[in-house]
Design an enzyme around this catalytic site. Structure first.
Site, mmCIF file in Angstrom:
data_model
loop_
_atom_site.group_PDB
_atom_site.id
_atom_site.type_symbol
_atom_site.label_atom_id
_atom_site.label_comp_id
_atom_site.label_asym_id
_atom_site.label_seq_id
_atom_site.Cartn_x
_atom_site.Cartn_y
_atom_site.Cartn_z
ATOM 1 N N TYR A 15 0.823 -1.222 0.000
ATOM 2 C CA TYR A 15 0.000 0.000 0.000
ATOM 3 C C TYR A 15 0.849 1.260 0.000
ATOM 4 O O TYR A 15 0.535 2.215 0.694
ATOM 5 C CB TYR A 15 -0.939 0.005 1.207
ATOM 6 C CG TYR A 15 -2.144 -0.872 0.987
ATOM 7 C CD1 TYR A 15 -3.213 -0.399 0.229
ATOM 8 C CD2 TYR A 15 -2.217 -2.154 1.503
ATOM 9 C CE1 TYR A 15 -4.321 -1.201 -0.011
ATOM 10 C CE2 TYR A 15 -3.312 -2.962 1.266
ATOM 11 C CZ TYR A 15 -4.360 -2.477 0.517
ATOM 12 O OH TYR A 15 -5.444 -3.276 0.287
ATOM 13 N N TYR A 142 -14.677 -4.648 2.888
ATOM 14 C CA TYR A 142 -13.299 -5.056 2.599
ATOM 15 C C TYR A 142 -13.101 -6.458 3.146
ATOM 16 O O TYR A 142 -13.311 -6.712 4.333
ATOM 17 C CB TYR A 142 -12.272 -4.110 3.241
ATOM 18 C CG TYR A 142 -10.859 -4.585 2.991
ATOM 19 C CD1 TYR A 142 -10.252 -4.379 1.759
ATOM 20 C CD2 TYR A 142 -10.147 -5.271 3.972
ATOM 21 C CE1 TYR A 142 -8.971 -4.847 1.503
ATOM 22 C CE2 TYR A 142 -8.864 -5.736 3.729
ATOM 23 C CZ TYR A 142 -8.285 -5.520 2.501
ATOM 24 O OH TYR A 142 -7.016 -5.989 2.257
ATOM 25 N N ASP A 237 -17.324 -12.395 8.281
ATOM 26 C CA ASP A 237 -15.889 -12.086 8.222
ATOM 27 C C ASP A 237 -15.517 -11.353 9.508
ATOM 28 O O ASP A 237 -15.663 -10.140 9.608
ATOM 29 C CB ASP A 237 -15.575 -11.239 6.985
ATOM 30 C CG ASP A 237 -14.102 -10.884 6.892
ATOM 31 O OD1 ASP A 237 -13.350 -11.160 7.851
ATOM 32 O OD2 ASP A 237 -13.701 -10.311 5.862
ATOM 33 N N LYS A 266 -5.922 -11.788 11.851
ATOM 34 C CA LYS A 266 -5.501 -10.620 12.645
ATOM 35 C C LYS A 266 -5.270 -10.960 14.118
ATOM 36 O O LYS A 266 -4.224 -11.504 14.455
ATOM 37 C CB LYS A 266 -6.520 -9.486 12.460
ATOM 38 C CG LYS A 266 -6.508 -8.950 11.028
ATOM 39 C CD LYS A 266 -6.935 -7.501 10.933
ATOM 40 C CE LYS A 266 -6.573 -6.917 9.588
ATOM 41 N NZ LYS A 266 -7.660 -6.799 8.641
#
Ligand SMILES: *Cc1c(COP(=O)(O)O)cnc(C)c1O
Length: 439
Positions: A15, A142, A237, A266
């Site tokens: 990114y 996302y 999610d 995560k």
């Protein structure tokens, strides 16, 4: 050459527009919620290092468990073989996951957890002999950066070069307060008009990358109800929302209706290393049991269920379940609420959103574009104040490690308060000359 210069000669960062990016900040140590830079400066990690860290950096308990595992078994192929860490972690995950989850499929990051769920959903219908193709998702969602995950994510500037390669998805609006009916009606009419919908994938209660956009459990329950009525599989999610972020262990814990599949990553290892999980209900799992080998889920990664990652996950779960951690989660939530009330009253603050340990402040000015100057200004202002905050355009958010101290939290709040003064023009803060790292 400095470390940052050596980095610039060799590394291509995620990114990041490498042509204009500022030199990266070399971090040489982590301690609790603090990151220690090579030049001696410290940063409060208010974004938990891309939303992964739960218990603080270099946590001694996780480090010990990882070291023990490394000296026992570092990796083993996971087809035809198994190991204690993977089995124990799966057992313990199933004890805390939303009701109805009965099988753990390991992969190694959030995007792959999503890919696996999508493949399970599509193959589920194939295996039952009634193939279904379409996926429903939220328009601003996302779900990751691999192709399937990109396909079910927002059509944004980030994915524009790939749009023609992404499979078709029926998008519905996020049911934010006041817009619930639109979203419900959209889902209902798609569900009624199509009989080839495989699944609905959603970020439960909080859309992270969209800017910590929050919606209510009641409306999500209604959406899930429509899916269940129409035999549409549901995929939660929880890659970002899992493990206490919203105040409960999972965002799905606020709901009456439960999903067929859950994606985790995560915080799964407390932010120690890469691991992904896709859990599935017995109904989904059973559709893959067959004498015909073509019904097998042919998916796996080299590092699937890596023992060291599973050991980190087990250690992180031990810490998460401690009363002290649960108290910290409540404490952060309460502090966030008090700060939200104060911020809400200020000029140039469009909206403050908060749930559990997540807080977002949306500023009015600067345009909403991710690429806006305001974003870079706020990012570098935060770093100057010794606080790592990565704005999403004009939205600034906190998602801290749970061990963050009250004093550190206060420093983060003061920094955001200072950002409001920059936005409102009360404080003059120069724009950085160079474009800084982008998210
Ligand atoms: C970060 C994220 C992903 C992707 O996870 P990676 O490990 O970065 O691939 C997927 N879904 C959600 C909701 C996320 O926040």
């Amino acid at each position: 050459m400095s470390l940052a210069e050596r980095d610039q000669c060799t590394i291509w960062h995620p990114y990041t527009q490498m042509k204009t990016a500022a030199l990266p900040i070399p971090i040489v140590r982590g301690d609790g919620a603090l990151l220690l830079a090579e030049d001696g400066k410290t940063y409060v990690d208010a974004v938990a290092s891309w939303w992964v860290n739960l218990h603080g950096h270099a946590h001694p308990y996780i480090a010990q468990k990882v070291a023990e595992q490394l000296q026992t078994l570092e990796h083993v192929i996971f087809a035809g073989f198994t190991h204690p860490a993977a089995v124990t972690f799966a057992e313990r995950l199933l004890q805390i996951l939303p009701q109805g989850q009965s099988r753990i499929f390991y992969s190694d990051n959030g995007s792959t957890a999503v890919e696996v769920a999508l493949k399970m959903a599509i193959q589920y219908w194939n295996n039952l002999g009634s193939p279904k193709k379409k996926i429903i998702a939220f328009r601003d969602s996302y779900h990751g950066d691999t192709f399937g995950a990109m396909a079910v994510s927002a059509r944004s500037a980030f994915t524009a070069p790939f749009w023609s390669y992404l499979f078709e998805v029926a998008f519905i609006d996020v049911p934010v307060a006041g817009r619930e009916e639109e979203s419900i009606n959209q889902l209902r009419s798609i569900a009624e008009a199509n009989n080839d919908i495989a699944a609905f994938i959603y970020e439960p209660l909080v859309l992270g990358t969209a800017g910590m956009v929050i919606y209510s459990p009641e409306v999500l329950d209604e959406l899930l109800g429509i899916c269940q009525q129409h035999d549409i599989l549901t995929i939660a999610d929880e890659v970002m929302t899992g493990f206490g972020r919203t105040g409960r262990t999972f965002a799905s814990d606020y709901l009456q209706r439960q999903p067929d599949m859950v994606c985790l990553s995560k915080g799964l290892t407390g932010g120690t290393m890469a691991l992904g999980v896709t859990s599935a209900s017995e109904k989904v799992y059973n559709a893959f049991l067959h004498d015909d080998k073509s019904k097998t889920l042919f998916h796996g990664h080299s590092y699937t269920a890596n023992p060291v990652a599973c050991a980190a996950g087990l250690a992180s779960m031990d810490l998460l379940m401690q009363e002290e951690t649960q108290q910290n989660i409540r404490r952060i939530g309460q502090r966030h609420q008090q700060f939200a009330e104060k911020m809400q009253a200020l000029t140039h603050v469009k909206e403050v959103r908060q749930t559990g340990t997540i807080l977002a402040v949306e500023f009015e000015d600067g345009g909403t574009s991710y690429f806006s100057d305001l974003r870079d200004t706020l990012y570098s202002y935060g770093l100057d104040q010794g606080v790592l905050l990565r704005p999403l355009g004009n939205i600034i958010y906190i998602i801290p490690p749970y061990c963050i101290t009250d004093a550190q939290l206060e420093q983060v709040y003061q920094t955001i308060r200072g950002m409001q003064q920059v936005v409102s023009g009360e404080t003059h803060y120069p724009r950085p000359d160079q474009t800084v790292l982008h998210d």
